[in-house]
Design an enzyme around this catalytic site. Structure first.
Site, short mmCIF file in Angstrom:
data_model
loop_
_atom_site.label_atom_id
_atom_site.label_comp_id
_atom_site.label_asym_id
_atom_site.label_seq_id
_atom_site.Cartn_x
_atom_site.Cartn_y
_atom_site.Cartn_z
N ASP A 8 -5.97 -25.00 -46.44
CA ASP A 8 -6.71 -24.13 -46.55
C ASP A 8 -8.20 -24.33 -47.57
O ASP A 8 -7.80 -24.23 -48.59
CB ASP A 8 -6.33 -22.94 -46.73
CG ASP A 8 -4.92 -22.46 -45.97
OD1 ASP A 8 -4.37 -23.36 -45.71
OD2 ASP A 8 -4.65 -21.38 -45.79
N GLU A 39 -9.55 -21.33 -42.71
CA GLU A 39 -9.52 -20.06 -42.52
C GLU A 39 -10.20 -19.26 -43.36
O GLU A 39 -10.44 -18.06 -43.29
CB GLU A 39 -7.88 -19.48 -42.37
CG GLU A 39 -7.15 -19.62 -43.59
CD GLU A 39 -6.13 -18.38 -43.56
OE1 GLU A 39 -6.04 -17.69 -42.71
OE2 GLU A 39 -5.29 -18.38 -44.65
N ASN A 40 -10.28 -19.56 -44.97
CA ASN A 40 -10.73 -19.29 -46.04
C ASN A 40 -12.26 -19.75 -46.68
O ASN A 40 -12.62 -19.60 -47.69
CB ASN A 40 -9.79 -19.12 -47.31
CG ASN A 40 -8.41 -18.85 -46.90
OD1 ASN A 40 -7.48 -19.59 -46.70
ND2 ASN A 40 -8.20 -17.50 -46.60
N ASN A 67 -4.43 -16.05 -40.42
CA ASN A 67 -4.64 -14.63 -40.39
C ASN A 67 -5.87 -14.27 -40.54
O ASN A 67 -6.20 -13.12 -40.41
CB ASN A 67 -3.46 -13.76 -41.56
CG ASN A 67 -3.82 -14.55 -42.75
OD1 ASN A 67 -3.52 -15.79 -43.13
ND2 ASN A 67 -3.88 -13.73 -43.92
N HIS A 68 -6.68 -15.17 -41.15
CA HIS A 68 -8.15 -14.67 -41.66
C HIS A 68 -9.12 -15.04 -40.65
O HIS A 68 -10.18 -15.38 -40.60
CB HIS A 68 -8.53 -15.39 -42.97
CG HIS A 68 -7.88 -14.73 -44.21
ND1 HIS A 68 -8.40 -13.31 -44.49
CD2 HIS A 68 -7.06 -14.98 -44.92
CE1 HIS A 68 -7.56 -12.99 -45.45
NE2 HIS A 68 -6.97 -14.24 -45.86
N HIS A 153 1.38 -21.37 -40.07
CA HIS A 153 0.82 -20.45 -41.11
C HIS A 153 1.64 -19.47 -41.26
O HIS A 153 1.84 -18.58 -40.81
CB HIS A 153 -0.68 -20.07 -40.51
CG HIS A 153 -1.40 -19.54 -41.45
ND1 HIS A 153 -2.38 -20.56 -42.05
CD2 HIS A 153 -2.02 -18.32 -41.76
CE1 HIS A 153 -2.93 -19.79 -42.83
NE2 HIS A 153 -2.86 -18.63 -42.83
N HIS A 178 -1.29 -21.48 -45.73
CA HIS A 178 -1.35 -19.93 -46.09
C HIS A 178 -0.97 -19.73 -47.40
O HIS A 178 -1.57 -18.62 -47.93
CB HIS A 178 -0.57 -19.18 -45.05
CG HIS A 178 -0.70 -17.73 -45.49
ND1 HIS A 178 -1.52 -16.81 -45.18
CD2 HIS A 178 0.30 -16.81 -45.74
CE1 HIS A 178 -1.44 -15.53 -45.58
NE2 HIS A 178 -0.24 -15.50 -46.02
N HIS A 180 -1.34 -21.50 -50.16
CA HIS A 180 -2.51 -21.96 -51.03
C HIS A 180 -1.65 -22.55 -52.39
O HIS A 180 -2.44 -22.76 -53.44
CB HIS A 180 -3.24 -20.83 -51.38
CG HIS A 180 -4.20 -20.44 -50.46
ND1 HIS A 180 -5.42 -19.59 -50.70
CD2 HIS A 180 -4.12 -20.50 -48.99
CE1 HIS A 180 -6.10 -19.39 -49.58
NE2 HIS A 180 -5.11 -19.87 -48.53
FE LIG Z 1 -5.45 -19.41 -46.35
FE LIG Z 2 -3.53 -17.24 -44.36
#
Ligand SMILES: [Fe+2]
Ligand SMILES: [Fe+2]
Length: 271
Positions: A8, A39-40, A67-68, A153, A178, A180
């Site tokens: 990520d 995703e981030n 999820n993002h 994830h 996810h 991190h």
């Molecule tokens: Fe993430």
């Molecule tokens: Fe995530």
């Protein structure tokens, strides 16, 4: 096949570090296939089309979300036109984009990249185990595709390990994203699938999972809405895993962690 998976990318610090490191890592490790979770990338929440384009230009063959995925709405038309940008496959039917893609790799080889999202302490989606099994039934590792890379994830290491064992011998790599935080459990499972429960983020580790630490910390002290979270802006550590597979079987020969730049202890696979 020589595969690099990068975890990520968080905010400007993370996405710029990934863009700067990818060409160097590709060359140093003679990478055939590079996958990046982004995703981030957009201020910690989602991915904007120009950021995706820059990541592809820097050398990502496939980008995954999580999820993002939908935090930046502009990605919705973009994902429909860019099959190498994936979102988890177990979103409900009709969700834009796809959860898997087959890409051409040098040497006339093909690789399947797939993302699924866990359900423990996450949104209630369709079953990631059954969804992945259904997708994998369309391919034969070492036959129709030379390698299969799966980004799982998920929050819980139990769900990640159960997922890894479920597909041991059927895919080249199961790597978590996810949380991190890079985990130190990289291994080749008994039937030949490389596994690490989390790749870790590519971001500033003087933070709370990539976000500026003061505001993120106060949320735990005071159970009320506080300052808006923003990404930490210090130097990022680019975190990921390197995997080498046997083209004949698609199974892993080795898995080694990658941590470059920033605060974390550095590690690079030896050639
Ligand atoms: Fe993430
Ligand atoms: Fe995530």
């Amino acid at each position: 096949m020589r595969i690099l998976f990068v975890g990520d990318a968080v905010g400007r610090s993370g996405r710029e570090a990934v863009a700067a490191s990818l060409p160097k890592l590709r060359e140093a490790l003679r990478i055939d296939l590079a996958v990046v979770n982004a995703e981030n990338a957009s201020h910690g929440f989602g991915l904007a089309p120009d950021m995706a384009a820059a990541m592809f230009a820097a050398g990502a063959d496939v980008i995954t979300l999580g999820n993002h995925a939908w935090d930046r709405k502009e990605i919705i038309p973009y994902i429909a036109e860019n099959p190498r940008l994936l979102r988890p496959l177990n979103y409900p039917p009709g969700t834009p984009g796809a959860g898997s893609v087959v890409v051409e790799v040098p040497g006339g080889r093909r690789a399947l990249v797939l993302q699924a999202m866990g359900r423990l302490y996450m949104d209630a989606l369709d079953c990631p185990f059954r969804g992945t099994a259904q997708e994998l039934a369309k391919y034969r590792l070492g036959g129709t595709v030379a390698a299969i890379v799966v980004d799982f994830h998920a929050e819980a290491s139990s769900e990640k390990m159960a997922f890894g064992h479920s597909f041991d011998g059927q895919v080249s790599l199961v790597v978590g994203t996810h949380t991190h935080c890079p985990s130190a459990d990289h291994q080749i499972l008994p039937r030949g699938t490389a596994f690490q429960s989390d790749a870790g983020m590519s971001g500033d580790y003087d933070s709370v999972i990539g976000m500026a630490k003061d505001a993120a910390t106060m949320r735990f002290w005071r159970k009320m809405p506080g300052e808006r979270l923003a990404p930490a802006e210090g130097e990022a550590t680019v975190c990921g895993v390197f995997v080498e597979t046997d083209d004949a079987t698609g199974l892993a020969l080795r898995i080694e962690p990658v941590r470059v730049g920033g605060r974390l202890a550095q590690t690079m696979p030896a050639g």
